[in-house]
Design a protein around this motif. Sequence first.
Motif, mmCIF file in Angstrom:
data_model
loop_
_atom_site.group_PDB
_atom_site.id
_atom_site.type_symbol
_atom_site.label_atom_id
_atom_site.label_comp_id
_atom_site.label_asym_id
_atom_site.label_seq_id
_atom_site.Cartn_x
_atom_site.Cartn_y
_atom_site.Cartn_z
ATOM 1 N N ILE A 23 -3.837 -0.872 5.943
ATOM 2 C CA ILE A 23 -3.330 -0.115 4.790
ATOM 3 C C ILE A 23 -3.665 1.369 4.940
ATOM 4 C CG2 ILE A 23 -3.524 0.147 2.274
ATOM 5 C CD1 ILE A 23 -4.025 -2.944 2.252
ATOM 6 N N LEU B 53 -3.325 -5.612 -3.913
ATOM 7 C CA LEU B 53 -4.219 -5.110 -2.856
ATOM 8 C C LEU B 53 -5.670 -5.473 -3.161
ATOM 9 C CD1 LEU B 53 -2.527 -1.708 -2.030
ATOM 10 C CD2 LEU B 53 -2.513 -3.811 -0.700
ATOM 11 N N GLY C 129 0.835 -1.206 0.000
ATOM 12 C CA GLY C 129 0.000 0.000 0.000
ATOM 13 C C GLY C 129 0.861 1.244 0.000
#
Lengths: 378, 146
Positions: free
Chosen positions: A291, A277, A229
């Motif tokens: 994140i 992600l 992230g």
Amino acid sequence: MGTVHIKDEERIGSEARVKLEPSVYLQKLYQTGTPDLGWMNNMAEWGIRAKPGNLGLRLKDIEIGSYGIVPDHGSDHRSMAPRGSVIPEGVPSLGFTLNEKAEVWAENAAELYEEAVARQWSSARDIPWSELKPLPDDLERAMCQLCTFLTEVEFIAADAPTRWMSHMNQDFFEVKMFLATQAMDEARHTDVFRKRALANGGGLGVASALSELSLKRIFDAPSFSAQTGRLHLLGEGFVLTLFRQGEFIAPSRVDQEIFRRCMQDESRHVGYGTMHLRAQLKANPAVAEEIHEQLDDAERILLETFSVPEQVEPMAILMGGGIKHFDKGMEMQGQLWRRIVHEYLQRCDSAGLDRRPRCILPTDFSKLFEAPQNAVVS
Amino acid sequence: MPSFPEPQWFLALGRLMEAEGALFQRLGFAETRFVVRVIPDEGANGGEKLIGLVIDGYRLSEAASVDDLDRFDPDFVICAKRSVWERMLAEIAESGRPSLRHTLSSLALVGEEMWLESSDQLREDKFYRYNQTLQELLNLASRVSG
């Protein structure tokens, strides 16, 4: 067959500390002359005939039969025994700790790996260095400062994810292979920006404590996804836009070629991060908070980084075309800032992360100097 | 002779792309489908043109007029007025490539004269992933008549 001469052959093993027991199998083979061949009847799925596509035999072409199945949980043996092979008893574990597919996977990993291999380039061969011409002093200094920044930050995207690479279950080898290409890309970026700084009468400029803090936080991220992230979504996304700006502001074809090629590489990295992600958040929605926390901090550091002269001024000088047009350069930088924020949020959307309510990056560049930090969202 | 932005003009570029195999192989393969949108200049006659292009590896495998963008499902659409496209092509005709700030990437970055449209940033990013290939393809225009 000729005999290979080995220097001081009589000395080999004269001080050995380990005694070698003869192999029972080799003794038998030597005595009987009959090979064992038992392994021939102990193959994994047999009769596989992968067919190359129009671009040769790619990883996706060998995703067939049982070999095409990527398990949700990595193998318990935790070794590098190839996915799909016959695993013998007693293979030693390498202690992999990232054993869930969702922790590392991205659907485009194999595709990006092949693309990266096909689109490698050489900073020595593919950049037309001989066309580099002397620039006005202000432009050369600005370009060298920008190159200093990029030389400083680029290799983190090799160093940081490869720390996790050795923890990834080998069943997810496509991801590890992609990250290996990313490391190679970043080596090339480090090399090309250092070369550029030293190639036209300039040199390196000022390193940055804020950049170093940003790198340290990426390095110290508590999980691979948290790091992704921070690194891929925000960091590399930001640098991708910076490369695009570099292509735009390039005062010469040499600089344009450098930035354009780096831009292509960086897009792959961002593509992997976004898709990883997406997979992780789909499988484990609770990871979103981790994140978000990383991005809260990363956005703050990015804003601080963008608030010091050695970061702001070189870009403004290059965009404006010299110190004389500094104001014009700042105005353009403001316009491009919106694009940085827009594309970052779009990538968050694409990853499945609703970042908008928590994002502290102002959409209006002027708010960086007009409003207190906790009220910058416009 | 076909002229920009007729599909046949793009197909002529595609034939040159295949003839220049070594250049494009060195850049590496590209896999993308995108649309070139040519918007008429103010006061000009005629409507806008949408040309759908598919690059499959090292060749331009498709170039056709697009009526329905959704059905074509492009990764991205490169949009600009006809005069902006023609300026780029004129610069390419003159020196083999556009001037520094008139490349596809530079123009799209500023976003005033040329811009990208896409439903997904990930797909739009293919414009950057394959940018050198896209630019080199257009640079072949210097060798296409019309």
